[in-house]
Design a protein around this motif. Structure first.
Motif, mmCIF file in Angstrom:
data_model
loop_
_atom_site.group_PDB
_atom_site.id
_atom_site.type_symbol
_atom_site.label_atom_id
_atom_site.label_comp_id
_atom_site.label_asym_id
_atom_site.label_seq_id
_atom_site.Cartn_x
_atom_site.Cartn_y
_atom_site.Cartn_z
ATOM 1 N N UNK A 67 0.853 -1.199 0.000
ATOM 2 C CA UNK A 67 0.000 0.000 0.000
ATOM 3 C C UNK A 67 0.884 1.243 0.000
ATOM 4 N N UNK A 68 2.007 1.182 0.768
ATOM 5 C CA UNK A 68 2.940 2.310 0.803
ATOM 6 C C UNK A 68 3.602 2.475 -0.555
ATOM 7 N N UNK A 69 3.997 1.333 -1.174
ATOM 8 C CA UNK A 69 4.599 1.383 -2.526
ATOM 9 C C UNK A 69 3.631 2.048 -3.488
ATOM 10 N N UNK A 70 2.353 1.651 -3.424
ATOM 11 C CA UNK A 70 1.344 2.170 -4.348
ATOM 12 C C UNK A 70 1.133 3.658 -4.123
ATOM 13 N N UNK A 71 1.211 4.070 -2.853
ATOM 14 C CA UNK A 71 1.005 5.491 -2.551
ATOM 15 C C UNK A 71 2.179 6.335 -3.066
ATOM 16 N N UNK A 72 3.385 5.808 -2.970
ATOM 17 C CA UNK A 72 4.584 6.602 -3.261
ATOM 18 C C UNK A 72 4.999 6.526 -4.731
ATOM 19 N N UNK A 73 4.739 5.506 -5.442
ATOM 20 C CA UNK A 73 5.187 5.404 -6.824
ATOM 21 C C UNK A 73 4.333 4.433 -7.595
ATOM 22 N N UNK A 74 4.951 3.883 -8.637
ATOM 23 C CA UNK A 74 4.200 2.913 -9.441
ATOM 24 C C UNK A 74 4.774 1.531 -9.174
ATOM 25 N N UNK A 75 4.046 0.694 -8.511
ATOM 26 C CA UNK A 75 4.559 -0.650 -8.254
ATOM 27 C C UNK A 75 4.631 -1.460 -9.545
ATOM 28 N N UNK A 76 5.529 -2.453 -9.646
ATOM 29 C CA UNK A 76 5.626 -3.250 -10.876
ATOM 30 C C UNK A 76 4.326 -4.011 -11.149
ATOM 31 N N UNK A 77 4.064 -4.310 -12.437
ATOM 32 C CA UNK A 77 2.810 -5.025 -12.771
ATOM 33 C C UNK A 77 2.805 -6.426 -12.162
ATOM 34 N N UNK A 78 4.043 -7.009 -12.173
ATOM 35 C CA UNK A 78 4.132 -8.325 -11.516
ATOM 36 C C UNK A 78 4.838 -8.127 -10.177
ATOM 37 N N UNK A 79 4.076 -8.331 -9.118
ATOM 38 C CA UNK A 79 4.612 -8.033 -7.769
ATOM 39 C C UNK A 79 5.495 -9.203 -7.316
ATOM 40 N N UNK A 80 6.773 -8.913 -6.959
ATOM 41 C CA UNK A 80 7.638 -10.010 -6.486
ATOM 42 C C UNK A 80 7.211 -10.492 -5.086
ATOM 43 N N UNK A 81 7.339 -11.794 -4.896
ATOM 44 C CA UNK A 81 6.928 -12.379 -3.609
ATOM 45 C C UNK A 81 8.173 -12.801 -2.851
ATOM 46 N N UNK A 82 8.322 -12.289 -1.658
ATOM 47 C CA UNK A 82 9.509 -12.659 -0.867
ATOM 48 C C UNK A 82 9.122 -13.571 0.307
ATOM 49 N N UNK A 83 7.985 -13.313 0.893
ATOM 50 C CA UNK A 83 7.603 -14.103 2.089
ATOM 51 C C UNK A 83 6.546 -15.135 1.693
ATOM 52 N N UNK A 84 5.950 -15.785 2.738
ATOM 53 C CA UNK A 84 4.947 -16.813 2.410
ATOM 54 C C UNK A 84 3.615 -16.210 1.978
ATOM 55 N N UNK A 85 3.509 -14.852 2.155
ATOM 56 C CA UNK A 85 2.296 -14.180 1.667
ATOM 57 C C UNK A 85 2.451 -14.024 0.154
ATOM 58 N N UNK A 86 1.851 -14.946 -0.599
ATOM 59 C CA UNK A 86 2.134 -15.010 -2.037
ATOM 60 C C UNK A 86 0.958 -14.584 -2.901
ATOM 61 N N UNK A 87 -0.169 -14.191 -2.318
ATOM 62 C CA UNK A 87 -1.315 -13.711 -3.090
ATOM 63 C C UNK A 87 -1.422 -12.209 -2.873
ATOM 64 N N UNK A 88 -0.980 -11.414 -3.868
ATOM 65 C CA UNK A 88 -1.010 -9.950 -3.696
ATOM 66 C C UNK A 88 -1.631 -9.343 -4.955
ATOM 67 N N UNK A 89 -2.569 -8.428 -4.746
ATOM 68 C CA UNK A 89 -3.178 -7.699 -5.882
ATOM 69 C C UNK A 89 -3.307 -6.229 -5.495
ATOM 70 N N UNK A 90 -3.100 -5.344 -6.534
ATOM 71 C CA UNK A 90 -3.420 -3.929 -6.316
ATOM 72 C C UNK A 90 -4.552 -3.623 -7.302
ATOM 73 N N UNK A 91 -5.652 -3.144 -6.778
ATOM 74 C CA UNK A 91 -6.876 -2.995 -7.571
ATOM 75 C C UNK A 91 -7.295 -1.532 -7.523
ATOM 76 N N UNK A 92 -7.775 -0.964 -8.695
ATOM 77 C CA UNK A 92 -8.225 0.436 -8.629
ATOM 78 C C UNK A 92 -9.674 0.518 -8.157
ATOM 79 N N UNK A 93 -10.197 1.748 -8.073
ATOM 80 C CA UNK A 93 -11.532 1.953 -7.476
ATOM 81 C C UNK A 93 -12.618 1.239 -8.272
ATOM 82 N N UNK A 94 -12.340 0.991 -9.577
ATOM 83 C CA UNK A 94 -13.366 0.314 -10.391
ATOM 84 C C UNK A 94 -13.229 -1.211 -10.346
ATOM 85 N N UNK A 95 -12.266 -1.693 -9.621
ATOM 86 C CA UNK A 95 -12.109 -3.148 -9.483
ATOM 87 C C UNK A 95 -11.200 -3.725 -10.547
ATOM 88 N N UNK A 96 -10.419 -2.873 -11.207
ATOM 89 C CA UNK A 96 -9.489 -3.348 -12.239
ATOM 90 C C UNK A 96 -8.171 -3.704 -11.556
#
Ligand code: ADP
Ligand code: MG
Length: 468
Positions: A67-96
């Motif tokens: 969320x901090x990455x998204x607020x400060x810049x443009x996160x990569x389209x494919x989000x790298x996974x480092x920890x066991x939390x491997x399901x990550x999505x950034x969605x806009x207000x319209x659900x895209x």
């Protein structure tokens, strides 16, 4: 309702096993099972909660980071996974879906949850297309209306999925459930072992083995106290049976003399029929000695039955004076009485005591007998004193035993039964009183003490002392 209760009791008695050991084992095992089940449920819930809380902490940390990455810049389209939390999505207000980790690339948003400005971090769950449960955290990136949202999550670990945790807990409980009944049975068995020993010994005890006692287990628990109480009871029973046997022996022994006399008189009469006066023969045959013994035995047996004396108010002074007046005048009886001396009890029985004490005293006295009645400390005291040879200290208790007659008495009066003082003491004790031989400067002094009765005032003031 009572019938219902009785019926349920009967059913319970029939269903439960007869042996205490089996009953205790059954009931404690049931209690252990219930406790284990409750503990298992609580423990499973606690483990689940703690584990999920830890996982959500990790998920929230990752979601907050993106969320901090998204607020400060443009996160990569494919989000790298480092920890066991491997399901990550950034969605806009319209659900895209603007960016996603490799595991969820090309998938629609993991959840439709849109955290509000006031509640910008929310936890939730969702189902993956393959049916597995996802633990998810949704974070609102900014307060504005067109805010983006970060969804981060992970698949529920296998140990938490389904009922595996419950199965693990149940598997852990199985050995306890198998061992508990054995342990309980052996503890109860050890506890009840002395009872079995007591039961076995009690089966051995009979009329001829009353000297046996039950084993007393060490300590002071209920069974040890029960065993001690049983032994005390056995001692009392043994004493009572010994007394009864001795009594039967003594009675038979004492009756032999008069019966032998009776036989001799009858044999003489039969040997020479018509030789003597038949009336005299009858009188000699039916000796008063035999009658006295049988009479006294009867009185003693009646007293022993323990029938309570019919309670009446008795003026012991007046009664003693009447009994003394009816006695032979030699040796004289000097009487000292209070105005009245009320006691509660049986007039007939108390008269018998006074009569016996006076008869004994007159038999042994040299020249006089003294009868005194007095009230003291809530008690009424009656004493009979004579000026005879007295009773040696070592014989003062013995004379109250049945059939005890000292040589001096046998010489003076061979017809006594030796039961008079035993009867008198029984009567005194039945009236909650005492009868003892006490010290006296000369002769013998018998003292009867009875609880005084609160009674009506003295009816007529009697003379204080008189000679009969
Ligand atoms: N006043 C007394 N003086 C001396 N001995 C007594 C006196 N009273 C009782 N005794 C002794 O106690 C014994 C028991 O008395 P008791 O039981 O009345 O029997 P009994 O009168 O038939 O002999 C008597 O035989 C006697 O030896
Ligand atoms: Mg007597």
């Amino acid at each position: 309702m009572i019938v219902g209760l009785l019926r349920s009791r009967v059913t319970a008695t029939c269903v439960l096993p007869q042996s205490i050991q089996a009953r205790c084992t059954l009931m404690v095992s049931a209690a252990v099972l219930v406790c284990l089940a409750l503990t298992g449920v609580c423990l499973t819930m606690a483990i689940r909660q703690v584990a999920e809380a830890a996982l959500y902490d990790d998920i929230e940390a990752v979601a907050a980071r993106w969320a901090a990455e998204a607020r400060e810049g443009r996160p990569p389209r494919t989000i790298p996974v480092t920890a066991r939390v491997d399901h990550i999505q950034i969605v806009d207000a319209q659900g895209l879906v603007l960016a996603a980790s490799r595991t969820v690339v090309g998938l629609p948003p993991l959840t439709g949850l849109r955290p509000t400005v006031r509640d910008r971090v929310r936890e939730t769950t969702a189902r993956r297309p393959d049916g597995r449960l996802l633990l998810l955290t949704a974070v609102r990136v900014s307060p504005g209306a067109g805010s983006r949202y970060v969804y981060a999550g992970l698949a529920e670990p296998p140990v938490l999925a389904g009922h595996r945790l419950e199965l693990v807990m149940a598997a852990l409980a199985v050995p306890i459930l198998l061992l508990a009944p054995r342990a309980i049975a052996s503890v109860v068995g050890c506890t009840l072992h002395p009872v079995e020993a007591i039961r076995a010994r009690m089966r051995e005890i009979g009329g001829r083995t009353l000297n046996l006692r039950v084993p007393v287990p060490p300590g002071d628990d209920e069974i040890a106290r029960l065993a001690r109480a049983v032994n005390e009871m056995l001692s009392r029973v043994e004493r009572a049976v010994t007394q009864q046997r001795r009594f039967a022996y003594d009675a038979a022994h004492e009756l032999r003399g008069p019966i032998a006399g009776l036989r001799a008189v009858l044999e003489d009469a039969l040997a020479e029929p018509g030789a003597g006066d038949p009336a005299l023969t009858y009188r000699r045959a039916l000796s008063s000695e035999l009658e006295a013994i049988v009479d006294d035995l009867l009185v003693l047996a009646q007293l022993r039955k323990g029938d309570p004396a019919p309670p009446e108010q008795v003026d012991l002074g007046a009664l003693a004076s009447q009994v003394a007046a009816a006695r032979p005048s030699r040796p004289p009886i000097r009487v000292g009485l209070p105005p009245c001396a009320w006691v509660r009890g049986s007039r007939v029985q108390l008269a018998r005591v006074v009569e016996n004490l006076l008869a004994n005293a007159q038999r042994h006295a040299r020249s006089r007998v003294e009868l005194v009645v007095a009230n003291a400390d809530g008690h009424t005291m009656l004493s009979v004193t004579d000026d005879g040879v007295g009773i040696a200290p070592q014989d003062r208790e013995r004379v109250f035993e049945r059939f005890t007659r000292l040589p001096d008495a046998r010489r003076r009066d061979p017809s006594g039964s030796g039961l008079g003082l035993a009867i008198s003491r029984e009567i005194a004790e039945a009236h909650r009183g005492t009868l003892r031989v006490e010290d006296s400067p000369v002769g013998a002094r018998f003292v009867l003490r009875l609880p005084g009765a609160v009674a009506s005032p003295c009816r007529n003031a009697r003379r204080r002392s008189e000679a009969c």
